[in-house]
Scaffold this motif. Structure first.
Motif, PDB file in Angstrom:
ATOM      1  N   ALA A  99       0.776  -1.381   0.024  1.00 26.03           N
ATOM      2  CA  ALA A  99       0.152   0.138   0.049  1.00 26.03           C
ATOM      3  C   ALA A  99       0.874   0.991  -0.028  1.00 26.03           C
ATOM      4  N   SER A 100       2.022   1.276   0.769  1.00 24.90           N
ATOM      5  CA  SER A 100       3.014   2.282   0.782  1.00 24.90           C
ATOM      6  C   SER A 100       3.614   2.561  -0.583  1.00 24.90           C
ATOM      7  N   ILE A 101       3.728   1.880  -1.267  1.00 20.46           N
ATOM      8  CA  ILE A 101       4.498   2.127  -2.594  1.00 20.46           C
ATOM      9  C   ILE A 101       3.454   2.317  -3.731  1.00 20.46           C
ATOM     10  N   ALA A 102       2.323   2.624  -3.539  1.00 21.65           N
ATOM     11  CA  ALA A 102       1.205   2.791  -4.381  1.00 21.65           C
ATOM     12  C   ALA A 102       1.662   3.997  -5.660  1.00 21.65           C
ATOM     13  N   ASP A 103       2.189   4.855  -5.221  1.00 19.61           N
ATOM     14  CA  ASP A 103       2.578   6.018  -5.965  1.00 19.61           C
ATOM     15  C   ASP A 103       3.874   5.399  -6.852  1.00 19.61           C
ATOM     16  N   ARG A 104       4.546   4.658  -6.701  1.00 20.77           N
ATOM     17  CA  ARG A 104       5.502   3.969  -7.409  1.00 20.77           C
ATOM     18  C   ARG A 104       5.169   2.719  -8.127  1.00 20.77           C
ATOM     19  N   LEU A 105       4.002   2.490  -8.278  1.00 18.58           N
ATOM     20  CA  LEU A 105       3.644   1.147  -8.923  1.00 18.58           C
ATOM     21  C   LEU A 105       3.053   1.767 -10.250  1.00 18.58           C
ATOM     22  N   GLY A 106       3.715   1.009 -11.280  1.00 13.69           N
ATOM     23  CA  GLY A 106       3.296   1.145 -12.739  1.00 13.69           C
ATOM     24  C   GLY A 106       2.637  -0.314 -13.134  1.00 13.69           C
ATOM     25  N   ASP A 107       2.260  -0.250 -14.576  1.00 14.44           N
ATOM     26  CA  ASP A 107       1.761  -1.362 -14.912  1.00 14.44           C
ATOM     27  C   ASP A 107       3.076  -2.408 -15.127  1.00 14.44           C
ATOM     28  N   ALA A 108       2.489  -3.774 -14.973  1.00 12.61           N
ATOM     29  CA  ALA A 108       3.426  -4.743 -15.052  1.00 12.61           C
ATOM     30  C   ALA A 108       4.081  -5.025 -16.576  1.00 12.61           C
ATOM     31  N   PRO A 109       5.373  -5.179 -16.440  1.00 20.86           N
ATOM     32  CA  PRO A 109       6.112  -5.167 -17.723  1.00 20.86           C
ATOM     33  C   PRO A 109       5.213  -6.618 -18.597  1.00 20.86           C
ATOM     34  N   PRO A 110       5.683  -6.713 -19.721  1.00 17.62           N
ATOM     35  CA  PRO A 110       5.224  -7.506 -20.835  1.00 17.62           C
ATOM     36  C   PRO A 110       5.509  -8.678 -20.348  1.00 17.62           C
ATOM     37  N   VAL A 111       4.596  -9.936 -20.335  1.00 17.19           N
ATOM     38  CA  VAL A 111       4.907 -11.225 -19.579  1.00 17.19           C
ATOM     39  C   VAL A 111       6.415 -11.668 -20.328  1.00 17.19           C
ATOM     40  N   PRO A 112       6.974 -12.375 -19.329  1.00 16.10           N
ATOM     41  CA  PRO A 112       8.278 -12.792 -19.675  1.00 16.10           C
ATOM     42  C   PRO A 112       8.685 -13.326 -20.991  1.00 16.10           C
ATOM     43  N   ILE A 113       9.595 -13.319 -21.604  1.00 17.32           N
ATOM     44  CA  ILE A 113       9.851 -13.850 -22.887  1.00 17.32           C
ATOM     45  C   ILE A 113      10.173 -15.390 -22.813  1.00 17.32           C
ATOM     46  N   VAL A 114      10.124 -16.129 -23.557  1.00 19.34           N
ATOM     47  CA  VAL A 114      10.398 -17.591 -23.661  1.00 19.34           C
ATOM     48  C   VAL A 114      12.030 -17.577 -23.631  1.00 19.34           C
ATOM     49  N   GLY A 115      12.234 -18.321 -22.436  1.00 22.05           N
ATOM     50  CA  GLY A 115      13.899 -18.419 -22.042  1.00 22.05           C
ATOM     51  C   GLY A 115      14.334 -17.307 -21.318  1.00 22.05           C
TER      52      GLY A 115
END
Length: 430
Positions: free
Chosen positions: A375-391
């Motif tokens: 909850a405390s880092i809400a201001d630093r939370l962005g969208d999740a990055p793309p799902v990890p690449i294969v490998g």
């Protein structure tokens, strides 16, 4: 209790083989898959874990059957490595379980090979979405299609050991830049008189590199698998760890001597950058002399940047070949959203992602600490990055190995960068 709902979905047909799970083109079987509550259905549910988690799943399935008595759920579990070995064998033969506990690093690999069910027909109906924030739901999306739902979340954080810091007479890290964090580690190392170190070389973890890249508006890898950095940027990152490797951080030889434990959970370092759900394991390993840990924000690369994000501790996915997609979706919904799942699992699978399940979960002090931290880092939370690449897992491990060599002094930064880019070229073009 949740109401029984109906849905229709097509079943994709695909096969996979070996680690790469090379997909084959297959025809869809768009049959009426509406779940009839009076129909006798049997589902296979697979998860990784131990006897404790297995008992919790059995309790949740018992609660599930009170509402859905005609859905029989057969469960099986293995340790994490063996779980994925078996899934890969099953994928090659076309026989994945109906419902699976899923790991984020395998999501792209399985979904792009047609092995997982498109969950879109069930979202908002069979799988309730109101308890799941949009940034949570988006975690399970690959190429604009939802293939999995997170059960729980975690975020990158900085653990510190208040007992060690008190013994050294040093205040907790007050926040600041990566340089400030390095200076603080040096202060702790000096003050301990050789008893322990301020921390480890953070440039050995690819997640810290990712954090800095996100501050610059870049991802480690794009949706198309393109790296968000060049040789010069990686060299700059590894060079920034030189002072830590020159006496500030715990020596690599000591790290090797501590395996299978690490320097932080053996009280050899006073801080550790890692995922916030690691705290319970750290305290258990530290022993009865240590009763608490501090959990604070990691260093800042650029003020105001949305560099942090919520990562799924695990997800639930459904096989594209299940004969009972709507019933499987009903089970997934119960495992993720039901108050019963929150009450029974607690934080065994991580901090519940569903607000409904979280409200029903009894949180121990450390779990409450993680909840408060996120909850405390809400201001630093962005969208999740793309799902990890294969490998991705291969590259993460290569990054760690090169960090180890840098700490031993057996490789230069220039050669480490060259090796990593050579490995990356193989992984991205296989």
């Amino acid at each position: 209790m949740f109401s029984k709902k109906r849905a229709i979905a097509g079943v994709a047909l695909a096969t996979g083989a070996a680690l790469a799970l090379a997909g084959c083109a297959g025809g869809g079987n768009a049959t009426d898959a509406t779940y009839d509550p009076d129909e006798e259905v049997t589902l296979d549910l697979a998860f990784w874990g131990n006897d404790v988690r297995a008992d919790l799943y059995n309790q949740v399935i018992e609660a599930f059957n009170e509402e859905y008595p005609n859905i029989t759920v057969n469960t099986s579990f293995l340790a994490f490595p063996e779980f994925w070995e078996k899934r890969q064998t099953e994928a090659a033969g076309g026989g994945l379980p109906d419902v699976m506990q899923f790991d984020y690093s395998y999501l792209r690999q399985y979904s792009e090979n047609g092995l997982l069910l498109d969950l879109a027909p069930y979202l908002g109906d069979v799988i309730e979405t109101e308890p799941l924030p949009e940034n949570i739901l988006s975690i399970g999306v690959v190429n604009d299609t939802t293939y999995a739902i997170p059960t729980s979340t975690n975020a990158w954080g900085l653990f510190t050991n208040p007992k060690l810091l008190e013994g050294a007479g040093v205040d907790d890290f007050a926040g600041g830049s990566w340089e400030d964090y390095t200076d603080w580690m040096a202060e702790v190392t000096d003050a301990s008189g050789g008893a322990f170190w301020g921390g480890s070389d953070y440039t050995g973890r690819i997640q810290n590199f990712e954090l800095q890249l996100r501050s610059e508006g870049k991802d480690l890898f794009s949706e198309e698998g393109e790296p968000g950095f060049d040789e010069a940027r990686l060299a700059e990152f590894w060079e920034s760890g030189a002072p830590i490797r020159d006496g500030i951080g715990v020596p690599q030889q000591r790290v090797e001597e501590l395996v299978p434990l690490g320097p932080f959970d053996t009280a050899n370092t006073a801080s550790e950058l890692t995922w916030d759900n690691f705290g319970a394991g750290y305290l258990a390993n530290l022993g009865a002399d240590y009763t608490e840990l501090n959990l604070i924000e990691p260093p800042v690369t650029e003020e105001g940047a949305k560099d942090l994000y919520l990562k799924p501790s695990m997800l639930h996915a459904i096989s594209a070949k299940t004969d009972h997609p709507a019933a499987a979706a009903t089970l997934v919904n119960f495992l993720i959203n039901s108050p019963e799942s929150g009450e029974i699992f607690g934080t065994n699978r991580g901090l519940p992602a569903s607000e409904t399940a979280l409200a029903a979960a009894e949180l121990d002090p450390l779990s409450q600490q993680v909840k408060d931290y996120e909850a405390s880092i809400a201001d630093r939370l962005g969208d999740a990055p793309p799902v990890p690449i294969v490998g991705y897992g291969t590259l993460e491990e290569k990054f760690r190995q090169l960090g180890t060599e840098l700490n031993f002094g057996t490789i230069t930064v220039e050669d480490a960068v060259s090796e990593f880019f050579s490995e990356m070229d193989v992984v991205l073009n296989q």
